[in-house]
Design a protein around this motif. Sequence first.
Motif, PDB file in Angstrom:
ATOM      1  N   ASP A 209       0.823  -1.202   0.000  1.00 25.84           N
ATOM      2  CA  ASP A 209       0.000   0.000   0.000  1.00 25.84           C
ATOM      3  C   ASP A 209       0.864   1.263   0.000  1.00 25.84           C
ATOM      4  N   LEU A 210       1.958   1.226   0.748  1.00 34.40           N
ATOM      5  CA  LEU A 210       2.850   2.387   0.789  1.00 34.40           C
ATOM      6  C   LEU A 210       3.469   2.650  -0.575  1.00 34.40           C
ATOM      7  N   LEU A 211       4.014   1.603  -1.197  1.00 30.90           N
ATOM      8  CA  LEU A 211       4.656   1.787  -2.495  1.00 30.90           C
ATOM      9  C   LEU A 211       3.647   2.230  -3.552  1.00 30.90           C
ATOM     10  N   VAL A 212       2.464   1.630  -3.527  1.00 26.41           N
ATOM     11  CA  VAL A 212       1.440   2.002  -4.507  1.00 26.41           C
ATOM     12  C   VAL A 212       1.091   3.474  -4.373  1.00 26.41           C
ATOM     13  N   ARG A 213       0.936   3.951  -3.152  1.00 25.02           N
ATOM     14  CA  ARG A 213       0.537   5.333  -2.956  1.00 25.02           C
ATOM     15  C   ARG A 213       1.649   6.312  -3.302  1.00 25.02           C
ATOM     16  N   VAL A 214       2.878   5.970  -2.948  1.00 27.32           N
ATOM     17  CA  VAL A 214       3.991   6.861  -3.301  1.00 27.32           C
ATOM     18  C   VAL A 214       4.158   6.952  -4.815  1.00 27.32           C
ATOM     19  N   VAL A 215       4.114   5.802  -5.486  1.00 22.34           N
ATOM     20  CA  VAL A 215       4.234   5.802  -6.942  1.00 22.34           C
ATOM     21  C   VAL A 215       3.072   6.565  -7.572  1.00 22.34           C
ATOM     22  N   ALA A 216       1.859   6.333  -7.065  1.00 24.36           N
ATOM     23  CA  ALA A 216       0.691   7.015  -7.609  1.00 24.36           C
ATOM     24  C   ALA A 216       0.797   8.517  -7.438  1.00 24.36           C
ATOM     25  N   ALA A 217       1.257   8.946  -6.258  1.00 21.42           N
ATOM     26  CA  ALA A 217       1.374  10.381  -6.002  1.00 21.42           C
ATOM     27  C   ALA A 217       2.396  11.025  -6.922  1.00 21.42           C
ATOM     28  N   ARG A 218       3.512  10.364  -7.124  1.00 15.78           N
ATOM     29  CA  ARG A 218       4.553  10.941  -7.995  1.00 15.78           C
ATOM     30  C   ARG A 218       4.116  10.962  -9.451  1.00 15.78           C
ATOM     31  N   GLU A 219       3.397   9.927  -9.861  1.00 18.17           N
ATOM     32  CA  GLU A 219       2.885   9.920 -11.228  1.00 18.17           C
ATOM     33  C   GLU A 219       1.868  11.038 -11.428  1.00 18.17           C
ATOM     34  N   ALA A 220       1.024  11.266 -10.408  1.00 21.49           N
ATOM     35  CA  ALA A 220       0.034  12.334 -10.511  1.00 21.49           C
ATOM     36  C   ALA A 220       0.715  13.681 -10.606  1.00 21.49           C
ATOM     37  N   ALA A 221       1.777  13.892  -9.810  1.00 23.90           N
ATOM     38  CA  ALA A 221       2.508  15.162  -9.873  1.00 23.90           C
ATOM     39  C   ALA A 221       3.160  15.346 -11.237  1.00 23.90           C
ATOM     40  N   ARG A 222       3.692  14.272 -11.791  1.00 20.24           N
ATOM     41  CA  ARG A 222       4.370  14.387 -13.088  1.00 20.24           C
ATOM     42  C   ARG A 222       3.391  14.745 -14.202  1.00 20.24           C
ATOM     43  N   THR A 223       2.167  14.204 -14.125  1.00 19.83           N
ATOM     44  CA  THR A 223       1.187  14.476 -15.185  1.00 19.83           C
ATOM     45  C   THR A 223       0.629  15.885 -15.136  1.00 19.83           C
ATOM     46  N   LEU A 224       0.954  16.646 -14.059  1.00 21.37           N
ATOM     47  CA  LEU A 224       0.478  18.031 -13.997  1.00 21.37           C
ATOM     48  C   LEU A 224       1.187  18.928 -15.004  1.00 21.37           C
ATOM     49  N   THR A 238       3.990  13.199  -2.205  1.00 23.90           N
ATOM     50  CA  THR A 238       4.489  12.075  -1.419  1.00 23.90           C
ATOM     51  C   THR A 238       4.073  12.193   0.041  1.00 23.90           C
ATOM     52  N   ALA A 239       4.116  13.418   0.585  1.00 24.05           N
ATOM     53  CA  ALA A 239       3.695  13.628   1.972  1.00 24.05           C
ATOM     54  C   ALA A 239       2.222  13.275   2.142  1.00 24.05           C
ATOM     55  N   ARG A 240       1.376  13.688   1.172  1.00 24.47           N
ATOM     56  CA  ARG A 240      -0.034  13.336   1.256  1.00 24.47           C
ATOM     57  C   ARG A 240      -0.230  11.826   1.156  1.00 24.47           C
ATOM     58  N   ALA A 241       0.553  11.194   0.295  1.00 28.49           N
ATOM     59  CA  ALA A 241       0.454   9.739   0.149  1.00 28.49           C
ATOM     60  C   ALA A 241       0.825   9.033   1.439  1.00 28.49           C
ATOM     61  N   LEU A 242       1.848   9.526   2.134  1.00 29.53           N
ATOM     62  CA  LEU A 242       2.234   8.908   3.406  1.00 29.53           C
ATOM     63  C   LEU A 242       1.130   9.049   4.446  1.00 29.53           C
ATOM     64  N   GLY A 243       0.481  10.209   4.455  1.00 29.86           N
ATOM     65  CA  GLY A 243      -0.625  10.400   5.373  1.00 29.86           C
ATOM     66  C   GLY A 243      -1.766   9.448   5.086  1.00 29.86           C
ATOM     67  N   ARG A 244      -2.099   9.295   3.793  1.00 33.16           N
ATOM     68  CA  ARG A 244      -3.157   8.355   3.426  1.00 33.16           C
ATOM     69  C   ARG A 244      -2.758   6.929   3.746  1.00 33.16           C
ATOM     70  N   TRP A 245      -1.469   6.617   3.544  1.00 33.43           N
ATOM     71  CA  TRP A 245      -1.022   5.255   3.842  1.00 33.43           C
ATOM     72  C   TRP A 245      -1.164   4.949   5.329  1.00 33.43           C
ATOM     73  N   THR A 246      -0.840   5.899   6.188  1.00 37.08           N
ATOM     74  CA  THR A 246      -0.999   5.691   7.622  1.00 37.08           C
ATOM     75  C   THR A 246      -2.443   5.385   7.966  1.00 37.08           C
ATOM     76  N   ARG A 247      -3.364   6.138   7.367  1.00 35.24           N
ATOM     77  CA  ARG A 247      -4.779   5.892   7.625  1.00 35.24           C
ATOM     78  C   ARG A 247      -5.214   4.549   7.037  1.00 35.24           C
ATOM     79  N   GLN A 248      -4.636   4.183   5.875  1.00 34.45           N
ATOM     80  CA  GLN A 248      -4.971   2.894   5.272  1.00 34.45           C
ATOM     81  C   GLN A 248      -4.461   1.741   6.122  1.00 34.45           C
ATOM     82  N   ALA A 249      -3.242   1.867   6.668  1.00 28.74           N
ATOM     83  CA  ALA A 249      -2.702   0.817   7.528  1.00 28.74           C
ATOM     84  C   ALA A 249      -3.575   0.649   8.765  1.00 28.74           C
TER      85      ALA A 249
END
Length: 486
Positions: A209-224, A238-249
């Motif tokens: 879940d952590l890797l998926v969210r970090v990769v997803a967040a960086r891909e989203a930033a790149r597509t901007l 990435t910071a937002r992804a880590l926060g979401r990952w904590t809540r997901q865990a």
Amino acid sequence: MLALAALLRFWALGRPGTLVFDELYYVRDAVTQLANGFPTSWPDDDPSMATPFTDDASFAVHPPLGKWIIALGLLVFGDGSWGWRAGVALTGVVTVGLTMLLGWRISRSTVVALLAGLFLAVDGVHVVLTRVGLLDGILAAFVVLGALFMWRDHERVVDRTRLTASGIAVQWSRPWLFAAAIAFGCAASVKWSGLYPLAAFLLLTAARDLLVRVVAAREAARTLGVTADLALHRHASTARALGRWTRQAFATGVIALPTAAAVYVASWAGWILTTGGWGRADGPWPSALWQYHVGMFEWHSTLSAPHPYQAHPLSWPLGLRPTAMYHEVLDGGLTATISPLPNILITWGGVAALILLTIWGFRALMRPRELVRRSPVLGAGAFAAAFVVTGYLSGWLPWVLTLSRSAVFQFYAVVLTPFSAVALALVIGVICRRRGGRDEVAGRRIAVGIFVAAAVIVSVLFFPVWSAMPVPEWFWRWHLWLPGWV
């Protein structure tokens, strides 16, 4: 494959007609548990169980569910050796089917699924541990069921997690995770070691879940399309992804852990709803159950009685010290033996396959996107390698790290056999599907065919000493290939 698995497990299942090895404890507990709702004691250690049991509560050191499954066989088939082994044999056949399904879900290859089922069906350790009335074969069934549900959860999460900002929200709807928690709760209700794979797969899920969210967040930033501020956007994403990952865990733990705990407590219903069980009268049932478990923990943590077939966990993967469970000298120079001697082609081949999967998994750490991308080799990305290796290690590594108990045995490794079978099938699938010239591909497939045929032949030759078949003494001695197999 299921027919073959059933043949090897049910053929002459009632042989021998007396209790063997630790059936002395688990079958007798199952008999009295069926009669009373909780185990009671027997006046002697007669393996024929000729003397009736008493009404005195017995201190059983394992949870009740595995003994209820043994009792189910007794209920259906009646008293006798066939009856007290039938429930375990059925779980063995079911485990083969679950292993095939797990292999197919991971690879989406019918060949891989069939090979995984075949390797487990003829695996000597699994055959023996599902032909005797012990708990470990039952434990393996629930562990594989939990692993299958965890894989389904992985598929569902990845399908819902597209590499966009909208795909990384916290997911509370996890029906397959809920099902996995039930399965692992059942595993723990057979033996406490069923908690190990639950913990291992939850950690793996959190890492994914952590890797998926970090990769997803960086891909989203790149597509901007940001240029000068790209690094800043990546950092914020990435910071937002880590926060979401904590809540997901946290959400994952809330779904899985209470569910497994509730299933475990429910398995003690027979003890809870009656008044005669061990320690049942020591106050309200929650406190009495807690005190019972304190006693169980003390017993397990201090067990150090010497045994001629103790086997250090480091020797388990290669099957260097199998646990001989029955040996009788018969008339006419014949002997009858039950010993989980491994089929070394499957056992050692599985270890080699797991090493290869581990290497592939470490390589994938350098390419995190591979964890959520389908692969033409493994079918579901490199996460498949980590998943199978995690399943294997969860049943082995905790015992390697256990320092407080020396009395451990090779047959505990039966929970490793399904993951070893899947690993070997996956690697063979890779070998068969690699590109090359026509002659090269044909040569690889012929080699694979020879290996599979040889593995089946070895199992045929070893089945007599897995099943207490009367054989000449020299035939039994011929099977003692390694010094520790005596």
